[in-house]
Design an enzyme around this catalytic site. Structure first.
Site, PDB file in Angstrom:
ATOM      1  N   PHE A   1     -31.947  36.671 -46.865  1.00  0.00           N
ATOM      2  CA  PHE A   1     -31.781  36.961 -48.299  1.00  0.00           C
ATOM      3  C   PHE A   1     -30.667  37.993 -48.449  1.00  0.00           C
ATOM      4  O   PHE A   1     -30.810  39.124 -47.963  1.00  0.00           O
ATOM      5  CB  PHE A   1     -33.109  37.514 -48.808  1.00  0.00           C
ATOM      6  CG  PHE A   1     -33.135  38.052 -50.213  1.00  0.00           C
ATOM      7  CD1 PHE A   1     -33.429  37.231 -51.297  1.00  0.00           C
ATOM      8  CD2 PHE A   1     -32.933  39.411 -50.451  1.00  0.00           C
ATOM      9  CE1 PHE A   1     -33.507  37.745 -52.585  1.00  0.00           C
ATOM     10  CE2 PHE A   1     -33.015  39.930 -51.742  1.00  0.00           C
ATOM     11  CZ  PHE A   1     -33.299  39.088 -52.809  1.00  0.00           C
TER      12      PHE A   1
ATOM     13  N   PRO B   1     -22.185  46.433 -48.854  1.00  0.00           N
ATOM     14  CA  PRO B   1     -21.796  47.728 -48.274  1.00  0.00           C
ATOM     15  C   PRO B   1     -21.705  48.834 -49.335  1.00  0.00           C
ATOM     16  O   PRO B   1     -22.121  49.965 -49.087  1.00  0.00           O
ATOM     17  CB  PRO B   1     -20.428  47.439 -47.642  1.00  0.00           C
ATOM     18  CG  PRO B   1     -20.458  45.980 -47.327  1.00  0.00           C
ATOM     19  CD  PRO B   1     -21.304  45.339 -48.394  1.00  0.00           C
TER      20      PRO B   1
ATOM     21  N   GLU C   1     -36.172  47.137 -49.881  1.00  0.00           N
ATOM     22  CA  GLU C   1     -36.925  46.587 -51.030  1.00  0.00           C
ATOM     23  C   GLU C   1     -37.115  47.652 -52.109  1.00  0.00           C
ATOM     24  O   GLU C   1     -38.170  47.728 -52.739  1.00  0.00           O
ATOM     25  CB  GLU C   1     -38.295  46.077 -50.584  1.00  0.00           C
ATOM     26  CG  GLU C   1     -38.229  45.084 -49.460  1.00  0.00           C
ATOM     27  CD  GLU C   1     -38.159  43.664 -49.956  1.00  0.00           C
ATOM     28  OE1 GLU C   1     -38.335  43.446 -51.165  1.00  0.00           O
ATOM     29  OE2 GLU C   1     -37.892  42.786 -49.128  1.00  0.00           O
TER      30      GLU C   1
HETATM   31  C1  LIG Z   1     -33.648  47.447 -41.623  1.00  0.00           C
HETATM   32  C2  LIG Z   1     -33.232  47.058 -43.002  1.00  0.00           C
HETATM   33  C3  LIG Z   1     -33.372  45.745 -43.429  1.00  0.00           C
HETATM   34  C4  LIG Z   1     -32.929  45.361 -44.705  1.00  0.00           C
HETATM   35  N1  LIG Z   1     -33.036  44.037 -45.088  1.00  0.00           N
HETATM   36  C5  LIG Z   1     -32.444  43.633 -46.239  1.00  0.00           C
HETATM   37  C6  LIG Z   1     -32.387  42.236 -46.580  1.00  0.00           C
HETATM   38  O1  LIG Z   1     -32.936  41.380 -45.885  1.00  0.00           O
HETATM   39  N2  LIG Z   1     -31.697  41.863 -47.695  1.00  0.00           N
HETATM   40  C7  LIG Z   1     -31.078  42.773 -48.511  1.00  0.00           C
HETATM   41  O2  LIG Z   1     -30.450  42.364 -49.481  1.00  0.00           O
HETATM   42  N3  LIG Z   1     -31.136  44.113 -48.221  1.00  0.00           N
HETATM   43  C8  LIG Z   1     -31.788  44.557 -47.112  1.00  0.00           C
HETATM   44  N4  LIG Z   1     -31.822  45.900 -46.796  1.00  0.00           N
HETATM   45  C9  LIG Z   1     -31.097  46.842 -47.634  1.00  0.00           C
HETATM   46  C10 LIG Z   1     -31.986  47.778 -48.429  1.00  0.00           C
HETATM   47  O3  LIG Z   1     -32.631  47.094 -49.457  1.00  0.00           O
HETATM   48  C11 LIG Z   1     -31.099  48.936 -48.913  1.00  0.00           C
HETATM   49  O4  LIG Z   1     -30.806  49.734 -47.761  1.00  0.00           O
HETATM   50  C12 LIG Z   1     -31.745  49.747 -50.006  1.00  0.00           C
HETATM   51  O5  LIG Z   1     -31.827  49.019 -51.193  1.00  0.00           O
HETATM   52  C13 LIG Z   1     -30.978  51.054 -50.280  1.00  0.00           C
HETATM   53  O6  LIG Z   1     -29.624  50.841 -50.393  1.00  0.00           O
HETATM   54  P1  LIG Z   1     -28.607  51.762 -49.575  1.00  0.00           P
HETATM   55  O7  LIG Z   1     -29.013  51.741 -48.150  1.00  0.00           O
HETATM   56  O8  LIG Z   1     -27.226  51.298 -49.904  1.00  0.00           O
HETATM   57  O9  LIG Z   1     -28.846  53.220 -50.116  1.00  0.00           O
HETATM   58  P2  LIG Z   1     -28.222  53.885 -51.446  1.00  0.00           P
HETATM   59  O10 LIG Z   1     -28.423  52.999 -52.608  1.00  0.00           O
HETATM   60  O11 LIG Z   1     -26.838  54.315 -51.121  1.00  0.00           O
HETATM   61  O12 LIG Z   1     -29.157  55.161 -51.604  1.00  0.00           O
HETATM   62  C14 LIG Z   1     -28.989  56.339 -50.799  1.00  0.00           C
HETATM   63  C15 LIG Z   1     -29.965  57.380 -51.320  1.00  0.00           C
HETATM   64  O13 LIG Z   1     -29.671  57.696 -52.695  1.00  0.00           O
HETATM   65  C16 LIG Z   1     -30.836  57.527 -53.480  1.00  0.00           C
HETATM   66  N5  LIG Z   1     -30.463  57.047 -54.816  1.00  0.00           N
HETATM   67  C17 LIG Z   1     -29.719  55.953 -55.134  1.00  0.00           C
HETATM   68  N6  LIG Z   1     -29.614  55.821 -56.464  1.00  0.00           N
HETATM   69  C18 LIG Z   1     -30.335  56.823 -57.007  1.00  0.00           C
HETATM   70  C19 LIG Z   1     -30.635  57.231 -58.350  1.00  0.00           C
HETATM   71  N7  LIG Z   1     -30.210  56.528 -59.402  1.00  0.00           N
HETATM   72  N8  LIG Z   1     -31.391  58.333 -58.527  1.00  0.00           N
HETATM   73  C20 LIG Z   1     -31.862  59.039 -57.476  1.00  0.00           C
HETATM   74  N9  LIG Z   1     -31.609  58.720 -56.202  1.00  0.00           N
HETATM   75  C21 LIG Z   1     -30.861  57.618 -55.967  1.00  0.00           C
HETATM   76  C22 LIG Z   1     -31.703  56.523 -52.739  1.00  0.00           C
HETATM   77  O14 LIG Z   1     -33.065  56.665 -53.078  1.00  0.00           O
HETATM   78  C23 LIG Z   1     -31.412  56.903 -51.275  1.00  0.00           C
HETATM   79  O15 LIG Z   1     -32.258  57.948 -50.897  1.00  0.00           O
HETATM   80  C24 LIG Z   1     -32.347  46.306 -45.561  1.00  0.00           C
HETATM   81  C25 LIG Z   1     -32.245  47.650 -45.132  1.00  0.00           C
HETATM   82  C26 LIG Z   1     -32.679  48.029 -43.889  1.00  0.00           C
HETATM   83  C27 LIG Z   1     -32.527  49.464 -43.463  1.00  0.00           C
END
Ligand SMILES: Cc1cc2nc3c(=O)[nH]c(=O)nc-3n(C[C@H](O)[C@H](O)[C@H](O)COP(=O)(O)OP(=O)(O)OC[C@H]3O[C@@H](n4cnc5c(N)ncnc54)[C@H](O)[C@@H]3O)c2cc1C
Length: 390
Positions: A134, A139, A369
């Site tokens: 999915f 990035p 999620e």
């Molecule tokens: C092992 C693993 C498997 C995954 N599998 C999938 C998958 O199958 N498909 C898929 O699509 N995605 C997948 N993901 C991605 C996952 O859903 C994202 O990592 C997650 O949504 C957070 O995005 P980010 O890592 O870019 O963090 P960011 O969005 O950059 O967030 C960084 C920090 O900022 C905080 N933050 C962001 N916005 C706000 C706000 N408005 N107010 C306060 N705090 C905020 C967040 O809470 C977090 O602590 C996976 C991730 C991992 C680690």
């Protein structure tokens, strides 16, 4: 033989039917026999135990709520929750594989696909012949996927897809990917992208300390020609991916408690057996405090997800209620894992016991999620009607 003896302090099993208990038994037996004996080794080597896929399919872990005519198990949401709990007691990585396959790949094809798409893909995904992934996160767009830049343009009876997705579970092994991308009108649509389509690649993500037995990768689209018949016709907005996440988050709310119950159960047994200063460490007040608080939080979590299952079965569970349960269960599980690890002293950091693996896995579960913060903000918005995201 497995010594697993999960806590049921408030006799919640009395709220669960014989049929559901039988389902739980069959998944528990499978986890004991097939998963638990090998998982530590695969996690240590950071390898996905792909050979388990047919067995997972056989016991109905792929698409439990999808109707039987499409190869699913046609079960209700209580059954789905119980199955995820038992599986995650084994390992969050394998539960992730099942969540992705069922809630994030089969569900959108079922909910937003046409009948040709359902008949072509769902039976093969249910049987494990095909593995799916999915693609939503990019990035530069994680918590805010609506800003995604992956997009497609018209190209006769095809579309041309460009962009990249990151952190995608199952990607390196997937035969099909549900990819969320912007259409020429800027609306988010789901496309079924198949391995082998020219310009589509799935590089593996290395060096993870978490979910090591689950394969993670990128999805890269370089002018991929996707037939228009592979576009999911039923939705053209963020409602598409968000409703899939809702399904998966529900499963995580149950699943994370499975990891917590395994850590708690391990810690109780250890505390009764391990002696220091001439008596079992379980006899010391500090260790009892840890165990008592762990059991209290697990019990509250069990009641929450049981009630959520009832609401989900009646189609009354709101996304905000699901956010609350996902957030609560993962927080509970992380706290329980950390406390349990300490109860085991030095042994807690080894692969002789499952606790450290669960703890590291849960560091992904708390982020994917929807992060812990984002789910809190969803609850805050539900309470106040005010959006604190932007
Ligand atoms: C092992 C693993 C498997 C995954 N599998 C999938 C998958 O199958 N498909 C898929 O699509 N995605 C997948 N993901 C991605 C996952 O859903 C994202 O990592 C997650 O949504 C957070 O995005 P980010 O890592 O870019 O963090 P960011 O969005 O950059 O967030 C960084 C920090 O900022 C905080 N933050 C962001 N916005 C706000 C706000 N408005 N107010 C306060 N705090 C905020 C967040 O809470 C977090 O602590 C996976 C991730 C991992 C680690």
């Amino acid at each position: 033989m497995s010594q697993y003896n999960p806590p049921d302090y408030y006799l919640i099993d009395e709220l669960i039917s014989e049929e559901h208990l039988l389902i739980r038994y069959s998944i528990r037996q499978w986890v004991n026999k097939e998963l638990s004996p090998i998982i530590e080794d695969y996690a240590q080597r950071a390898e996905f135990p792909k050979h388990l896929i047919p067995g997972m399919a056989d016991i109905g872990l792929f698409g439990p709520t999808i109707p039987q005519e499409y190869g699913g198990a046609g079960l209700d949401y209580l059954a789905y929750g119980i199955m995820m709990q038992e599986l995650e007691r084994g390992d969050s990585g394998l539960r992730s594989t099942a969540s992705v396959q069922g809630s994030l790949v089969m569900y959108p094809i079922y909910a937003f696909g046409n009948d040709d798409q359902r008949r072509k893909y769902l039976p093969k995904l249910a049987s494990g012949e095909w593995l799916g992934c999915f693609g939503l996160t990019e990035p530069d767009h994680g918590s805010n996927p609506a800003e995604m830049t992956t997009r497609f343009v018209e190209d006769g009876d095809h579309v041309l897809l460009n962009g990249a997705k990151m952190w995608i579970s199952n990607a390196p092994d997937a035969d099909v990917a549900i990819v969320w991308a912007k259409n020429p009108q800027g609306k988010v649509q789901g496309l079924i992208v198949e391995r082998g389509m020219e310009g589509f690649s799935t590089p593996t993500t290395h060096n993870k300390w978490s979910l090591r037995a689950s394969a993670t990768g990128e999805l890269v689209f370089d002018n991929v020609r996707v037939p228009k018949v592979n576009i999911l016709p039923g939705v053209a907005s963020m409602r598409g991916p968000l409703s899939c996440l809702n399904q998966a988050r529900y499963g995580i709310a149950w699943g994370a408690l499975g990891a917590a119950m395994d850590c708690y159960d391990t810690a109780v047994r250890y505390a009764k057996e391990r002696e220091q200063f001439g008596r079992p460490i379980g006899g010391f007040q500090l260790q009892q405090k840890k165990l008592a608080e762990m059991l209290t939080e697990i019990t509250k979590g069990q009641l929450l997800v049981w009630r959520l299952a009832m609401l989900k079965n009646e189609d009354r569970a709101t996304p905000a209620q699901i956010s609350m349960a996902k957030r609560n269960s993962v927080e509970t599980a992380l706290k329980v894992a950390r406390e349990a690890r300490q109860i085991l002293g030095g042994m807690g950091i080894t692969g002789e016991y499952p606790i450290m693996r669960h703890m590291m896995n849960l560091e992904s579960v708390v982020t994917y999620e929807g992060t812990h913060d984002i789910h809190l903000l969803i609850t805050g918005q539900d309470i106040t009607g005010l959006n604190a995201f932007v």
